[in-house]
Design an enzyme around this catalytic site. Structure first.
Site, short mmCIF file in Angstrom:
data_model
loop_
_atom_site.label_atom_id
_atom_site.label_comp_id
_atom_site.label_asym_id
_atom_site.label_seq_id
_atom_site.Cartn_x
_atom_site.Cartn_y
_atom_site.Cartn_z
CG ASP A 120 3.18 1.39 9.48
OD1 ASP A 120 3.45 1.69 8.25
OD2 ASP A 120 2.76 2.22 10.25
NE ARG B 114 -7.51 4.52 5.13
CZ ARG B 114 -6.56 5.39 5.69
NH1 ARG B 114 -6.93 5.72 7.00
NH2 ARG B 114 -5.57 5.75 4.90
CE LYS C 36 -1.89 1.42 4.10
NZ LYS C 36 -1.64 3.05 4.23
CG ASN C 37 2.33 2.68 3.36
OD1 ASN C 37 1.06 2.89 3.14
ND2 ASN C 37 2.56 2.64 4.76
NE ARG D 192 -2.48 12.83 7.88
CZ ARG D 192 -1.11 12.54 7.60
NH1 ARG D 192 -0.55 11.43 6.97
NH2 ARG D 192 -0.34 13.57 7.33
NE ARG E 291 0.63 10.54 10.37
CZ ARG E 291 -0.26 9.53 9.53
NH1 ARG E 291 -1.32 8.90 10.22
NH2 ARG E 291 0.46 8.96 8.24
C1 EPZ Z 1 3.92 7.06 6.26
O1 EPZ Z 1 3.40 7.92 7.00
C2 EPZ Z 1 3.42 5.79 6.29
N1 EPZ Z 1 2.03 5.98 5.10
C3 EPZ Z 1 2.64 5.29 7.70
O2 EPZ Z 1 1.60 4.46 7.33
C4 EPZ Z 1 3.94 4.93 8.40
O3 EPZ Z 1 3.20 4.69 10.01
C5 EPZ Z 1 4.66 6.24 8.53
O4 EPZ Z 1 5.23 6.50 7.40
C6 EPZ Z 1 5.89 5.93 9.50
O5 EPZ Z 1 6.71 4.84 8.84
C7 EPZ Z 1 2.23 5.99 4.17
O6 EPZ Z 1 3.50 5.93 3.45
C8 EPZ Z 1 1.27 6.44 2.91
P1 EPZ Z 1 6.11 10.39 8.43
P2 EPZ Z 1 3.97 9.43 7.00
O7 EPZ Z 1 6.04 11.56 7.69
O8 EPZ Z 1 4.85 9.82 5.95
C9 EPZ Z 1 6.47 13.62 11.83
C10 EPZ Z 1 -0.18 2.79 7.69
O9 EPZ Z 1 -0.41 2.37 8.63
N2 EPZ Z 1 6.26 14.54 10.67
O10 EPZ Z 1 7.38 9.43 8.33
O11 EPZ Z 1 2.73 10.46 7.31
C11 EPZ Z 1 5.13 12.88 11.99
O12 EPZ Z 1 4.34 13.56 13.04
C12 EPZ Z 1 0.28 4.37 7.62
O13 EPZ Z 1 -0.04 2.41 6.55
C13 EPZ Z 1 6.48 16.01 10.81
O14 EPZ Z 1 6.45 16.53 12.24
O15 EPZ Z 1 4.64 9.54 8.40
C14 EPZ Z 1 5.59 11.73 12.70
O16 EPZ Z 1 5.68 11.97 14.23
C15 EPZ Z 1 0.01 4.72 9.12
N3 EPZ Z 1 6.50 16.83 9.95
C16 EPZ Z 1 6.87 11.39 12.06
O17 EPZ Z 1 7.49 12.83 11.54
C17 EPZ Z 1 6.27 16.49 8.73
O18 EPZ Z 1 6.39 17.40 7.80
C18 EPZ Z 1 7.05 10.30 10.80
O19 EPZ Z 1 6.05 10.81 9.96
C19 EPZ Z 1 6.09 15.12 8.37
C20 EPZ Z 1 6.17 14.19 9.37
#
Ligand code: EPZ
Length: 418
Positions: free
Chosen positions: A306, A398, A22-23, A93, A122
């Site tokens: 995850d 999802r 998915k990701n 998202r 997020r």
């Molecule tokens: C991706 O989300 C995945 N989704 C998530 O999978 C996964 O849990 C996550 O990466 C971590 O591996 C997809 O790829 C579609 P991040 P993402 O940006 O990119 C902070 C699932 O279950 N952050 O790596 O949104 C954020 O708050 C989903 O399949 C900022 O502060 O996660 C978090 O604490 C859930 N500012 C950390 O970074 C930003 O601009 C990591 O988030 C971006 C992120």
């Protein structure tokens, strides 16, 4: 809202096939917007998030053709809109992933600010900061991110935090920028590498994928092509966890053992016997009760956030005391309350949950709150005494393709009711 009813107590045995990730498919679908010809994507999983993304691409004006094997051909040659509307971004998202491609290809983009979700606020500030560093005039107003830039310029960007979709958005934007972009503290997830491989198959020059420093030499155009998405490591890990929690033996085929090393180590610490081949992983629990493990989630190649909820379910029925620390998201323990309703013994201390394993969980009506939390509830229900009703399973749909068929084929007593 449909529900799943699961009768616990069966030992799962057999084989399942992992679907495409998915990701990985979500950013790769967004990347098709960068091309000036059709892109065909294979091994696409049949998931609600994929449907939502296809709807979004259609809204932007792309022509989509899907064949019976769910290969998707996206033709981005007649994009008419550069706006990702609230009602679609609200559903998913990951729609934020069209921001970089639209801006890089068309010089403008308007994407609704993705709200938070159950697991955290997020924010997308790092996506915005990176695009601004590449010369975009980008602002957030009336709930929308509005960005314009005739041509992005390569820049050296150091990401404050490791962000998966942030790395992906900036990588896609840099692919068509003028000059070279260096992305430091980049995410190393296999899905990020898959996106880089897909972009390079379309004529991009992305180097260093899988390391924490990406070097992207911008090119003037990306052509169409074909790409096959890598297998889903989280779906794989979830079915292996189903074997571990029920004391069974399950082989997951069409998967990539090299993308799950941190998780396989923890399954072995829990007492499972793991064997792997080039494209399969087998977990044999040999009828034993799992042993409790200690986990700390972190960006790849460390233990993935995850898989955290799934291991909370495993620890709930394991022998001994386990601890799971969540370092990526600030609110990713909603499943703890639901599992406690089934008799699990948890103690939450900050971002660590301490579990004292119980020999038997008991069925109770429980409710899914987010994608991976719902998977952990299903795992617990597989060993819960009696019939467990898992509500709000749209969360599951999802991220898991036909979960009841796959678990049923392994011997689980599971059915979906409207
Ligand atoms: C991706 O989300 C995945 N989704 C998530 O999978 C996964 O849990 C996550 O990466 C971590 O591996 C997809 O790829 C579609 P991040 P993402 O940006 O990119 C902070 C699932 O279950 N952050 O790596 O949104 C954020 O708050 C989903 O399949 C900022 O502060 O996660 C978090 O604490 C859930 N500012 C950390 O970074 C930003 O601009 C990591 O988030 C971006 C992120």
């Amino acid at each position: 809202m449909s529900k799943l009813i699961i009768t616990g107590g069966e030992t799962l045995r057999g084989e399942v096939r992992a679907c495409g990730a998915k990701n990985a498919v979500l950013p790769i679908l967004a990347a098709t917007l960068l091309a000036d010809g059709p892109v065909t994507i294979g091994n696409v999983p049949h998931l609600q998030d994929v449907t939502t993304t296809m709807e979004l691409l259609g809204r932007l004006g792309a022509q989509l053709v899907v064949d019976e094997k769910l290969n998707i051909e996206v033709d981005p040659r007649c994009i008419t809109s550069h706006t990702a509307p609230y009602e679609l971004v609200r559903q998913m998202r990951a729609s934020i992933l069209v921001l970089g491609p639209l801006l890089a290809r068309f010089g403008e983009a308007e994407v609704s600010l993705p709200g938070g979700c159950a697991i955290g606020s997020r924010p997308v500030n790092l996506h915005i900061k990176g695009l601004a560093a590449m010369g975009a005039d980008i602002r957030v107003e009336e709930g929308y991110i509005r960005a314009r830039c005739p041509r992005l310029k390569g820049a050296r960007i150091v990401l404050d935090l490791v962000t998966v979709t942030g790395t992906e958005n900036l990588m896609m934007a840099a692919a068509l920028a003028q000059g070279t972009t260096i992305l430091e503290n980049a995410a190393r997830e296999p899905e990020v590498v898959d996106l880089a491989n897909c972009l390079n198959a379309m004529g991009a020059q992305v180097h260093g994928a899988g390391t924490d420093t990406l070097v992207i030499d911008g090119v003037d155009r990306l052509h169409g092509g074909q790409y096959r998405v890598l297998p889903d490591r989280i779906e794989t890990g979830t079915y292996l966890a189903a074997a571990a929690i029920t004391g069974g033996c399950v082989r997951v085929k069409d998967t990539r053992p090299d993308t799950l090393e941190a998780v396989l180590v923890k399954f072995e610490e829990a007492g499972a016997v793991i064997t792997t081949g080039p494209d399969w992983i087998e977990l044999d629990m040999q009828g034993r009760r799992p042993k409790a493990v200690h986990i700390r989630t972190a960006p790849y190649p460390a233990f993935p956030t995850d898989m955290q909820a799934q291991f909370c379910a495993l620890n709930a029925v394991a022998e001994g005391v386990g601890t799971i620390t969540e370092t990526v998201f600030e609110n990713r323990f909603m499943h703890i309350n639901e599992l406690s309703r089934m008799g699990a013994q948890f103690q939450l201390e900050g971002n660590t949950v301490i579990s004292t394993g119980v020999a038997q969980l008991t069925a109770a009506p429980i409710m899914a709150t987010d994608l991976r939390a719902s998977a952990s509830l299903v795992l617990a229900a597989l060993v819960g005494k009696g019939d467990t009703v898992v509500d709000r399973v749209y969360h599951i749909d999802r991220g898991y393709d036909c979960i009841e068929e796959k678990l049923g084929s392994l011997g689980a007593l599971i059915r979906r009711v409207p």
